[in-house]
Motif scaffolding. Sequence first.
Motif, PDB file in Angstrom:
ATOM      1  N   ALA A  99     -78.539 -10.351  58.902  1.00 29.20           N
ATOM      2  CA  ALA A  99     -79.483  -9.814  59.889  1.00 29.20           C
ATOM      3  C   ALA A  99     -80.647 -10.752  60.184  1.00 29.20           C
ATOM      4  CB  ALA A  99     -80.041  -8.474  59.396  1.00 29.20           C
ATOM      5  N   LEU A 100     -80.804 -11.830  59.415  1.00 29.20           N
ATOM      6  CA  LEU A 100     -81.993 -12.679  59.542  1.00 29.20           C
ATOM      7  C   LEU A 100     -82.185 -13.191  60.971  1.00 29.20           C
ATOM      8  CD1 LEU A 100     -83.291 -15.236  56.991  1.00 29.20           C
ATOM      9  CD2 LEU A 100     -83.106 -15.923  59.377  1.00 29.20           C
ATOM     10  N   VAL A 101     -81.156 -13.782  61.532  1.00 30.08           N
ATOM     11  CA  VAL A 101     -81.271 -14.346  62.876  1.00 30.08           C
ATOM     12  C   VAL A 101     -81.551 -13.244  63.898  1.00 30.08           C
ATOM     13  CG1 VAL A 101     -80.048 -15.550  64.712  1.00 30.08           C
ATOM     14  CG2 VAL A 101     -79.825 -16.335  62.344  1.00 30.08           C
ATOM     15  N   ILE A 109     -81.189  -3.287  63.593  1.00 31.79           N
ATOM     16  CA  ILE A 109     -81.475  -4.613  63.057  1.00 31.79           C
ATOM     17  C   ILE A 109     -82.510  -4.535  61.936  1.00 31.79           C
ATOM     18  CG2 ILE A 109     -82.531  -6.838  63.635  1.00 31.79           C
ATOM     19  CD1 ILE A 109     -81.182  -6.529  66.433  1.00 31.79           C
ATOM     20  N   LYS A 110     -83.573  -3.721  62.129  1.00 33.50           N
ATOM     21  CA  LYS A 110     -84.580  -3.556  61.081  1.00 33.50           C
ATOM     22  C   LYS A 110     -83.982  -2.884  59.838  1.00 33.50           C
ATOM     23  CE  LYS A 110     -88.891  -2.678  61.748  1.00 33.50           C
ATOM     24  NZ  LYS A 110     -90.179  -2.030  62.109  1.00 33.50           N
ATOM     25  N   SER A 111     -83.052  -1.981  60.044  1.00 35.67           N
ATOM     26  CA  SER A 111     -82.385  -1.325  58.920  1.00 35.67           C
ATOM     27  C   SER A 111     -81.592  -2.338  58.103  1.00 35.67           C
ATOM     28  CB  SER A 111     -81.445  -0.224  59.424  1.00 35.67           C
ATOM     29  OG  SER A 111     -82.173   0.794  60.084  1.00 35.67           O
ATOM     30  N   MET A 112     -80.926  -3.269  58.799  1.00 30.65           N
ATOM     31  CA  MET A 112     -80.141  -4.298  58.122  1.00 30.65           C
ATOM     32  C   MET A 112     -81.021  -5.285  57.365  1.00 30.65           C
ATOM     33  SD  MET A 112     -77.523  -5.066  61.263  1.00 30.65           S
ATOM     34  CE  MET A 112     -77.039  -6.674  60.626  1.00 30.65           C
ATOM     35  N   TYR A 113     -82.169  -5.621  57.938  1.00 31.62           N
ATOM     36  CA  TYR A 113     -82.999  -6.680  57.359  1.00 31.62           C
ATOM     37  C   TYR A 113     -84.024  -6.159  56.348  1.00 31.62           C
ATOM     38  CZ  TYR A 113     -85.712 -10.970  57.039  1.00 31.62           C
ATOM     39  OH  TYR A 113     -86.349 -12.106  56.572  1.00 31.62           O
ATOM     40  N   ILE A 114     -84.528  -4.945  56.547  1.00 24.25           N
ATOM     41  CA  ILE A 114     -85.603  -4.444  55.684  1.00 24.25           C
ATOM     42  C   ILE A 114     -85.259  -3.125  55.001  1.00 24.25           C
ATOM     43  CG2 ILE A 114     -87.986  -3.601  55.616  1.00 24.25           C
ATOM     44  CD1 ILE A 114     -88.705  -5.623  57.723  1.00 24.25           C
TER      45      ILE A 114
END
Length: 411
Positions: A212-214, A366-371
């Motif tokens: 998810a970083l990118v 995306i925020k769920s994946m990264y944080i």
Amino acid sequence: MKLDAKAIGVMFIVCRIIDAITDVLVGYAIDKTRTRWGKSRPWFLFGAVPFALSAFLAFNVPQIAPSGKLVYAYATYIFLSFMYTVVNIPLASILPALTDDMNERTVLATWRKFFAFLGSTIVSATALSLVHLVGKGNEALGFRFVMGMFGIIGSICFFLTFALVRETNLQEQTKSVSLKKTVSSLAQNKPWKIFALNILFQWTGYFLQSAALVYYYKYYVRSTSMASLVATIMTIVPMVANFTVPFLAKKLGKRNLYELSAFVQLIGLLIIFIGQLQTSIIITGAFISALGYGIKESIYFSMQADPVDYGEWKTGVQAAGTLSSLNGFLGKVAQALAGGISGLLLSWGAYNNEALVQNAKALIAIKSMYIYIPAILLVLSIITMYFYRLDKQFPQIQKELAQRRKVKTYE
């Protein structure tokens, strides 16, 4: 190869299923290996060249029909996955045979992770440039040459490992043990079961966040340069933090250090969350998160060896190879879980890879994946490892094992 994406997706699933079988079989084969070189060392010697060859062939594009290319892709990817198993599992299974000292194991695991970070950094920095330089616009040619070069370098490294390492703490089974009994002995290994559950939490969070970083920095922070900067931080900082592990582990104990580093990583994620779009706060959070991650991963590899001794003490079965292979398999399960979760979330959010701006649901995904999900998994990891009590038992276990081995030697 320009093959159908769905066909390749199916291939990855099939190969993971095959991996599940070959991982355990290779681990068991290492436990049954009897040579004058030891149990794990011979696998470096005989696996080095086939592993290099498998990497070269997997990145080769034959000039045949699409159906033939798919068959070729299956054959070479399965070959590559199998040979990776052959040379990678011994890297973990050999650790208990190198020393029975907890601190020495931590130092060895620390150096292993330092060179792993260094190797991945070198590849990340040079591979695509070399492909472009050699291929001159022909990526297929460039990748074939670069993988051939990396294969030769990798083979040399494995040959050096075989030549320079000695299994000085090798413990042989007094009786032949079946695969069924070896696996059943792990069911009685409480520290390993706790460790194994934690593998799923640890690596699912890692793979999910890495994937998810990118997306996060491109679409939420709206800065591709930040994605590169954070990726660099997540590579360099762990490499440096790695060197603090032997000292900290000796002071705090392995379990306590693991939990502390996971908590530090969690704090870093929370700072990134609080920072929203503030660059300086994001960088601070990324640095703290990378610091915790680097320490946590290094102590993780050191801890892998200790349940092997517990299992031998508890059941009389020494299963370093099988245990290491199951740990590796669980890591692959975590990778598959992360891939599935990310795919479902992006689908739920109606992510559009051609859009410059994503909708609100896609940003939540995306925020769920990264944080969000990595943070939850870190909390679960901390809770799980609270029940890992092997550090306190280990000195007594080592003392009793030494006495048993002494008796067997005299017998």
